[in-house]
Design an enzyme around this catalytic site. Structure first.
Site, PDB file in Angstrom:
ATOM      1  N   ARG A  53      17.289  32.891  12.478  1.00 49.48           N
ATOM      2  CA  ARG A  53      18.685  33.258  12.763  1.00 49.48           C
ATOM      3  C   ARG A  53      19.544  32.004  12.840  1.00 49.48           C
ATOM      4  NH1 ARG A  53      19.343  37.255  17.699  1.00 49.48           N
ATOM      5  NH2 ARG A  53      21.443  37.419  16.817  1.00 49.48           N
TER       6      ARG A  53
ATOM      7  N   CYS B 275      23.219  31.591  22.853  1.00 49.59           N
ATOM      8  CA  CYS B 275      22.334  32.435  22.044  1.00 49.59           C
ATOM      9  C   CYS B 275      23.213  33.365  21.224  1.00 49.59           C
ATOM     10  CB  CYS B 275      21.353  33.182  22.932  1.00 49.59           C
ATOM     11  SG  CYS B 275      22.148  34.240  24.175  1.00 49.59           S
TER      12      CYS B 275
END
Length: 271
Positions: A174, A230
């Site tokens: 990611r 995050c």
């Protein structure tokens, strides 16, 4: 070094207030159902989305709550700033550490997170299905605003106008922009480095302090400000807390995280 985690053997149940933060991102009712089925005696329940996030805000997927809401939360739980507080969840998930961050933001000094999850906890501590209600306090938080960054603060770090190393707690794929299962744009905040928070745990237990320190010590200069983020601000909380336990001197959290950043800013990929 800051001590974040506590072992079951270190707890005095007679002098400790407990907070249960079990939650399931795929089933938002599951955590409270588990609490009703049994919890540490005397514990109160804090829900990730009802209590620990402002889901009506647009600044990311689990936005920061207001000072007013946090004040109401700790007062309704009957807490005082000098209470010995232990937070737990199902184990090696980010929910108890989200609560830890918010309590630290509010100025509570004696807060710890159980390194183990509930399956181990119930073998060592008294468990009850009865809900304990506490008298509401008038506690006034002593805000520690310097641990919390917003989008404007992070922009200044990215531009080099403020010191700080951004650390992305998501999976490496990611971060690199190879996949993005949740957010509409793949990539990461410019200048960030990556450390997948899943490396901080084994099974349902967070690693011991020496192991955490070994994994995190070489990420960057320990005297340099570090900023955990995050996707939504939830899994950054374990990274935030373990960086503190590993000896980093100036640790901050961007609660809006990547899901907030991409609303208005450019990203980078490493493909």
């Amino acid at each position: 070094m800051t001590k974040v985690f506590i072992e079951l053997s270190e707890i005095d149940v007679n002098t400790t207030r407990f907070i249960d933060t079990r939650f399931n991102l795929a089933d938002s009712k599951a955590g409270f159902d588990l609490f009703q089925d049994g919890h540490v005696e005397g514990a109160v329940y804090w829900d990730l989305e009802k209590d620990l996030s402002n889901m009506e805000d647009v600044q990311g997927r689990h936005p920061m709550i207001s000072k007013e809401k946090m004040t109401e939360l700790v007062q309704s739980a009957g807490l005082s700033l000098d209470d010995q507080i232990v937070i737990y969840d199902q184990g090696a998930v980010p929910f108890s550490l989200r609560a830890y961050f918010l309590l630290e933001w509010a100025g509570f000094k004696n807060v710890k997170v159980l390194r183990q999850g509930f399956e181990e906890i119930k073998k060592a501590l008294p468990i009850s299905k009865n809900v304990t209600y506490y008298d509401k306090t008038r506690v006034v938080p002593s805000w520690n605003d310097n641990i919390l960054l917003n989008m404007d603060d992070v922009r200044e770090v990215v531009k080099g106008n403020k010191k700080g190393q951004l650390i992305d707690a998501r999976a490496a794929a990611r971060f690199r922009g190879e996949i993005e299962p949740i957010d509409p744009i793949a990539g990461h905040i410019p200048t960030a480095i990556n450390f997948d928070w899943e490396q901080l745990k084994q099974g349902s237990t967070f690693l011991d302090k020496d192991s955490l320190t070994a994994k995190l010590s070489e990420l960057t200069n320990k005297k340099k400000p570090v900023i955990a983020y995050c996707g939504s601000g939830v899994t950054a909380a374990p990274l935030y807390a373990t960086l503190k336990e590993a000896g980093y001197e100036d640790v901050k959290l961007y609660v809006g995280s990547y899901s907030d950043w991409i609303r208005e800013n450019e990203i980078e990929t490493s493909i």
